[in-house]
Design a protein around this motif. Structure first.
Motif, mmCIF file in Angstrom:
data_model
loop_
_atom_site.group_PDB
_atom_site.id
_atom_site.type_symbol
_atom_site.label_atom_id
_atom_site.label_comp_id
_atom_site.label_asym_id
_atom_site.label_seq_id
_atom_site.Cartn_x
_atom_site.Cartn_y
_atom_site.Cartn_z
ATOM 1 N N ALA A 412 -39.347 17.816 15.558
ATOM 2 C CA ALA A 412 -39.741 16.444 15.879
ATOM 3 C C ALA A 412 -38.563 15.486 15.789
ATOM 4 C CB ALA A 412 -40.851 15.976 14.944
ATOM 5 N N VAL A 413 -38.378 14.685 16.831
ATOM 6 C CA VAL A 413 -37.338 13.662 16.821
ATOM 7 C C VAL A 413 -37.573 12.667 15.687
ATOM 8 C CG1 VAL A 413 -36.363 11.723 18.106
ATOM 9 C CG2 VAL A 413 -36.818 13.881 19.270
ATOM 10 N N THR A 414 -38.826 12.263 15.502
ATOM 11 C CA THR A 414 -39.140 11.272 14.467
ATOM 12 C C THR A 414 -38.784 11.786 13.079
ATOM 13 O OG1 THR A 414 -41.406 12.116 14.546
ATOM 14 C CG2 THR A 414 -40.953 10.097 15.756
ATOM 15 N N THR A 415 -39.083 13.047 12.821
ATOM 16 C CA THR A 415 -38.745 13.626 11.521
ATOM 17 C C THR A 415 -37.235 13.682 11.336
ATOM 18 O OG1 THR A 415 -40.769 14.948 11.545
ATOM 19 C CG2 THR A 415 -39.023 15.656 10.050
ATOM 20 N N SER A 416 -36.520 13.988 12.398
ATOM 21 C CA SER A 416 -35.057 14.062 12.285
ATOM 22 C C SER A 416 -34.454 12.704 11.963
ATOM 23 C CB SER A 416 -34.454 14.610 13.583
ATOM 24 O OG SER A 416 -34.377 13.621 14.610
#
Length: 680
Positions: A412-416
């Motif tokens: 996930a981009v958001t998690t990164s």
């Protein structure tokens, strides 16, 4: 005097458990964050410290006036009273004996009067044979300790509370027997035990197993006080090597040791900027003992406990690794319990292959995919429950591999963006660990890597025309064929960086070490066995929300275009690459649905309304970092070199996924209309 859940189960057969959590003065917000998680985990007990030194310091009384009632109201509380105020210490240190030994009993008496209604047991000191907690150099025969604690225990017992003797660390039967000879064991109701098998190097040579050490304790207690209970007041396992499955296994083991209570150390990791103890700052093991991270993200242990308690942990941790037949050469699929991995595994297992499923089961729901594979294919499925970040823990899984599909990742981009270091460790370090494990095995096994279209960045240079329901690129070639592999790399967001680094390492291992590798840079894959979330797997996520009658959040205006690809077609691409690996090694392929499956988010939502027969409640939010207005993979290289084609058109694939979700997640088809609705 009152306390919640003060009964104790039969030794060695208990299912209840507690956690240890030290709260420092002023941590009001941290306490408010941590306590709900402990309660949601199903814990019956909480052990925390009541520092005599901190209590007498500025603001200490006010802090404990808030903390102890708050904790004791919610859970069976065990306060551990230790640390001498330096001004009262014979050595000037908090580990020193007080100048007036009776002052410790006086403080215990004060604590019982002020807070005693919030607990039934009280622990007297912590790790008294450990130099950091009790300065035995100034009390080599423990006469001062015995007089101090024995008097406090006698008085607490006289007043109606149950004293617990702090556990020695490391365990020392000679010290415990000395406590019996000195009369301390005769005035306590329980004795603590501390043990961390598998975590500390210092324990490796001395650890004899739970049965041996707790059996020694029981024999000593039976000589001096047969009624005294054995409590494991500290045990745990550090995930400093990212082996969260092993932590869950150790927790399960600790639940069944021959003790009357078990307290797991701890609920929450120590923040990285907080020194654990003098001299121990740089040992990473001290910082990763929690069931959740320092910023309250659940590890596997916490997630399983909150999903279903002890039975849920046992269900997952009992997934064994069947032995491979001698000479067998399995396929290894990292992330093999995930959406794409489980579908790839199933396709090979149906042909009689042995498949090693290497997965940390970190994502909710993926253990269901593993159970499904094992139910369908039995002993040919070989689960290795480990994390690619833990090189030592995964090496053996690759020793006999004839081919590797590497799909394990943080996706996930958001998690990164929230946790860039964790993202790097999973994607970049995890990938080089896999490559090194393959190289060390020496079998030259092919490695097929699942990369992402995010390595091309946000594609901000592509000029777009915005029409009613989508963006369309102005450039005719992009509009006709999509983005090709010759597009320059332009890493954007930590996720794009970590996957891009991994992508390049995989390609370089073909050059530097002659390992046959290939990379598939994927667009949006969807289909059965997908547990979609808002952050990743958006097609499945939208369908799950729609079938649940829940609102759907859209980031941006919904006109973003993606070439969504059914997982059956994705599996065919992975298999085609492996079948031709000698010809395509060191190669890169874009993998997506291509122009024929290019569709905007709002168009997918419109089709979902037709499938479900009802309107969707949608809301729009800000654009996400690095979100591409348009990405359609140019798949001509796959088609020309390998003869692959995307055969499932997106409308029929969407219905297929909706039917699978209705059957497998919602209990049947009635949620879907029998016939396609025709719009007026």
């Amino acid at each position: 005097m009152s306390a919640a859940g003060s009964s104790s189960p039969r030794a060695g057969n208990h299912r209840s458990y507690g956690f240890v959590e030290w709260f420092r003065p002023g941590e009001f917000e941290r306490t408010e964050q941590i306590l709900p998680g402990i309660l949601a985990s199903g814990a019956s007990y909480l052990r925390t410290h009541l520092s005599w030194a901190e209590y007498l310091a500025s603001g200490g009384e006010e802090w404990f006036d808030w903390l102890l009632p708050k904790l004791g109201k919610e859970i069976d509380l065990l306060p551990c009273i230790h640390y001498t105020p330096p001004s009262l210490s014979r050595t000037g240190r908090s580990s020193g004996a007080p100048s007036d030994l009776k002052s410790y009993a006086d403080f215990v008496d004060h604590v019982l009067t002020r807070y005693g209604k919030h607990f039934s047991h009280i622990e007297l000191w912590n790790e008294p044979n450990n130099l950091l907690d009790w300065d035995w150099r100034e009390d080599s025969d423990f006469l001062l300790f015995c007089e101090m604690v024995g008097g406090a225990a006698y008085w607490a017992k006289h007043r109606g509370w149950k004293p617990v003797l702090g556990g020695p660390c490391p365990f020392d039967p000679y010290w415990l027997n000395l406590m019996g000879e000195r009369g301390v064991l005769g005035v306590v109701d329980a004795v603590g035990f501390h043990g961390f098998p598998g975590t500390w190097d210092s324990e490796n040579g001395t650890w004899g197993g739970w049965d041996m050490h707790l059996g020694e304790m029981r024999k000593i207690l039976d000589r001096y006080n047969r009624d005294a209970e054995v409590w494991v007041t500290e045990t745990g396992y550090s995930t400093w090597r990212s082996d969260e499955m092993e932590q869950a296994r150790r927790f399960t083991k600790a639940l069944h040791v021959p003790a009357d209570r078990m307290y797991w150390y701890s609920w929450c990791d120590v923040p990285p900027n907080v020194p654990v103890q003098e001299g121990l700052w740089f040992d990473p093991r001290h910082y990763h003992l929690g069931a959740v991270t320092h910023d309250y993200q659940p590890k596997l242990l916490a997630r399983l406990l909150m999903e279903g308690g002890v039975s849920r942990i046992e269900e997952v941790t009992q997934l064994a690794t069947p032995n491979l037949t001698a000479g067998a050469a399995p396929l290894v699929i990292t992330g093999g319990s995930g959406f794409i991995g489980s579908n790839i595994a199933d396709s090979f297992l149906q042909e009689g292959e042995d498949v090693v499923i290497l997965d940390n089961l970190g994502r909710p729901g993926v253990d269901q995919n593993l159970a499904w594979l094992m139910d369908r294919h039995g002993k040919r499925v070989h689960p290795v429950l480990a994390d690619v970040r833990d090189l030592r823990g995964i090496e053996a899984a690759f020793s006999d591999a004839k081919a590797v599909f590497h799909l394990a990742a943080q996706t996930a981009v958001t998690t990164s963006l929230a946790h860039p270091i964790d993202d790097f460790e999973a994607n970049a370090r995890g990938t080089i660990n896999v490559l090194e494990a393959v190289r060390k095995a020496g079998r030259n096994a092919p490695v097929i890597f699942a990369s992402t279209n995010k390595v091309y960045g946000a594609l901000e240079d592509l000029k777009m025309v915005e029409v009613e329901d989508r963006y369309i690129p102005i450039h005719e070639d992009v509009r006709s064929h999509g983005i090709g592999e010759d597009r320059p790399l332009d890493f954007c967001t930590p996720y794009g960086c970590s996957k891009g680094v991994a992508d390049q390492y995989v390609l370089d291992y073909a050059k530097s070490y002659s390992i046959p590798t290939a990379v598939l840079r994927m667009s949006c894959i969807y289909g059965p066995r997908q547990f979609g979330t808002e952050d990743q797997g958006w097609v499945a996520h939208f369908l799950i929300r729609a079938l649940s009658g829940e609102p759907i959040s859209i980031y941006g205006n919904g006109k973003q275009v993606r070439d969504i690809l059914h997982v059956d077609d994705a599996v065919a691409a992975y298999r085609a690459v492996l079948s031709n690996i000698e010809r395509v090694k060191g190669g890169v392929f874009n993998l997506g649905g291509g122009p024929l499956n290019a569709v905007s988010i709002v168009a997918v939502l419109s089709e979902i309304e037709i499938l479900t027969g009802h309107s969707l409640e949608t809301g729009f939010g800000d654009w996400r970092a690095g979100d591409q207005y348009y990405f359609v993979a140019d798949t001509r290289k796959l088609e020309q070199e390998l003869g692959w084609q995307a055969r499932i058109r997106w409308q029929s694939g969407l219905r297929h996924l909706a039917e699978w979700l209705a059957d497998n997640r919602f209990g049947g088809r009635p949620r879907l209309p029998e016939k396609r609705k025709v719009r007026a």
